[in-house]
Design an enzyme around this catalytic site. Structure first.
Site, PDB file in Angstrom:
ATOM      1  N   ASP A  21      66.350 -33.263-102.147  1.00  0.00           N
ATOM      2  CA  ASP A  21      66.039 -32.881-100.759  1.00  0.00           C
ATOM      3  C   ASP A  21      67.238 -33.212 -99.878  1.00  0.00           C
ATOM      4  O   ASP A  21      67.742 -34.344 -99.899  1.00  0.00           O
ATOM      5  CB  ASP A  21      64.800 -33.645-100.290  1.00  0.00           C
ATOM      6  CG  ASP A  21      64.370 -33.248 -98.884  1.00  0.00           C
ATOM      7  OD1 ASP A  21      64.795 -32.185 -98.416  1.00  0.00           O
ATOM      8  OD2 ASP A  21      63.609 -34.011 -98.251  1.00  0.00           O
ATOM      9  N   ASP A 116      65.980 -26.405 -98.023  1.00  0.00           N
ATOM     10  CA  ASP A 116      66.670 -27.676 -98.235  1.00  0.00           C
ATOM     11  C   ASP A 116      66.075 -28.519 -99.372  1.00  0.00           C
ATOM     12  O   ASP A 116      66.363 -29.710 -99.470  1.00  0.00           O
ATOM     13  CB  ASP A 116      66.675 -28.492 -96.940  1.00  0.00           C
ATOM     14  CG  ASP A 116      65.279 -28.814 -96.430  1.00  0.00           C
ATOM     15  OD1 ASP A 116      64.304 -28.245 -96.961  1.00  0.00           O
ATOM     16  OD2 ASP A 116      65.154 -29.638 -95.505  1.00  0.00           O
ATOM     17  N   GLU A 117      65.260 -27.904-100.244  1.00  0.00           N
ATOM     18  CA  GLU A 117      64.642 -28.648-101.342  1.00  0.00           C
ATOM     19  C   GLU A 117      64.653 -27.833-102.623  1.00  0.00           C
ATOM     20  O   GLU A 117      64.498 -26.607-102.587  1.00  0.00           O
ATOM     21  CB  GLU A 117      63.181 -28.983-101.029  1.00  0.00           C
ATOM     22  CG  GLU A 117      62.946 -29.972 -99.916  1.00  0.00           C
ATOM     23  CD  GLU A 117      61.461 -30.170 -99.673  1.00  0.00           C
ATOM     24  OE1 GLU A 117      60.908 -31.179-100.133  1.00  0.00           O
ATOM     25  OE2 GLU A 117      60.855 -29.292 -99.036  1.00  0.00           O
TER      26      GLU A 117
END
Length: 434
Positions: A21, A116-117
């Site tokens: 993350d 974003d992960e």
């Protein structure tokens, strides 16, 4: 000897997930190209510069909450010299791609979960120190992209989420936590509030807390029938995930989209039909481009308009058009959107929002032709490909349809008054180093 071989085979086939993350992703992207922001409070705003949608740790320490309207924190911004940026989605999207490309060198099996992960399947990394491997992932991503990340590893996706959360906020973990080591698991679950467990949500968190279940360890030990009665099969899967039984495999091929929506809220009300036409044309252009990127075509186009819902004489209306042939042709869709907009337009209203919904999606190579179709589909496909290619090379919007309008000061356009440059996607905005 036989028992040892059997044990090693079992270990090899136990699932192991890593969740990577990006920390404060939008803010981190801004810091990559402006290192002077490191260590300073920074926030990134939503469309029309309305609310804080990303905050640095320093901004969080000042009490700036997620989603707070900017006008409510103007004193905090001024008194603490908080750096404020408009959203720069072109930059963030490109930086996300760079992060994901970097992660592919650590495993061939990866699920991009959000911008974003990403979940990584590390199940086949037999006899490797996972903590060291997680540290290598973290340092490589940060070195190659400049984006700081946290890495959480566990036997299920839900536990990997918990591991990642603790890795991010624990000084001892320092960004990497391996919860496949069961000696740390109970304590990790005790430290995780039930509302922070992946998949619980606010409503279920309130219910569980009122019934004496306040952390993840208590949830793991809850009665199956009690949880199933309230949360159904999803609740049982959640319990199994917390108990180390993997219920959610990696989704390397996400399900095909059923629809695509593009809409914006205007900063100021719009009364003119021509301006609404321009806005709708712009949103259709964006939606059609998304379809072509995913090799999809739409069979239904819905256009809707609405005024300010908090004022008197609130007006909302929509119209659905069944397209004679599924398409992703921008010009064709703009024409249908204009026709629909004329039918639902009500003179004298101050419109606050217009949106388009492309529905009934299907693969572009499975288009059902019509005997009465007057569009040259072959020519249309070549034209769209050429436009997308030029815009991809030269920058978004270099070529666009005249129905979008030529003025740069259109009142329907989203405000980005404090946006940084498109450093990685636009030739004219490359970062200059003195």
């Amino acid at each position: 000897m036989i028992k040892e071989e059997f044990r090693n085979k079992m270990i090899k086939h136990l699932p192991t997930f890593a969740l990577v993350d990006c920390n404060n992703f939008y803010v981190s992207c801004e810091r990559v190209f402006n290192p002077q922001l490191i260590g300073k409070p920074v926030i990134v705003l939503s469309n029309n510069d309305g609310c804080a949608v990303a905050r640095s740790n320093e901004a969080k320490a000042l009490g700036i909450k997620m989603g707070v309207p900017v006008f409510q924190i103007r004193d905090t911004i001024r008194n603490n010299n908080v750096k404020v940026y408009s959203s720069n989605y072109a930059l963030y999207g490109d930086m996300s791609n760079r992060v994901m490309q970097t992660l592919t060198r650590f495993t061939p099996e990866m699920e991009v979960y959000s911008i974003d992960e990403a979940f990584l399947d590390l199940s086949n990394l037999n006899r490797i120190d996972l903590n060291d491997y997680g540290r290598k992932i973290k340092t490589t991503v940060e070195k190659w992209t400049g984006i700081p990340v946290s890495v959480g590893m566990a036997g299920t996706k839900t536990l990997a989420k918990i591991a990642n959360r603790l890795a991010k906020y624990s000084k001892k973990a320092n960004g990497v936590l391996d919860l496949t080591d069961v000696k740390y698991l109970d304590r990790a679950l005790e430290m995780t509030e039930v509302g922070d467990v992946w998949g619980v949500g606010r409503r279920y968190a309130k219910f569980l807390t009122s019934n004496g279940i306040s952390n993840a360890r208590q949830l793991r030990g809850a009665d199956d029938k009690f949880i199933q009665k309230k949360m159904g099969i999803v609740g049982i899967r959640l319990l199994n995930e917390l108990r180390g039984i993997s219920c959610y495999p990696l989704e390397q091929s996400p399900p095909r989209k059923q629809s695509t929506t593009v809409s914006r809220t205007f900063k100021h009300g719009i009364e003119s039909l021509d301006e609404l036409h321009e806005a709708a044309a712009a949103y259709v252009s964006s939606g059609a481009e998304k379809l072509r990127k995913e090799k999809l075509v739409a069979g239904v186009l819905i256009v809707y308009v609405m005024t300010n819902r908090f004022q008197e004489d609130y007006y909302y209306n929509s119209i659905s058009t069944n397209l004679p042939v599924r398409t992703s042709d921008t010009a064709e869709l703009i024409g249908y959107a204009r026709d629909g907009l004329r039918k639902i337009y009500k003179k004298g209203c101050q419109y606050k929002k217009v949106g388009i919904l492309l529905n009934d999606l299907g693969p572009e190579n499975e288009i059902q032709a019509s005997f009465f179709d007057t569009v040259d589909r072959s020519r249309s496909k070549k034209l769209m490909k050429a436009i997308d290619s030029i815009n991809g090379d030269m920058g978004s919007g270099v070529i666009q349809y005249g129905s979008v309008g030529l003025s740069h000061n259109q009142s329907w356009k989203t405000s980005f008054n404090q946006r940084s440059g498109s450093y990685t996607t636009h030739w004219d905005q490359l970062l200059e180093v003195g």
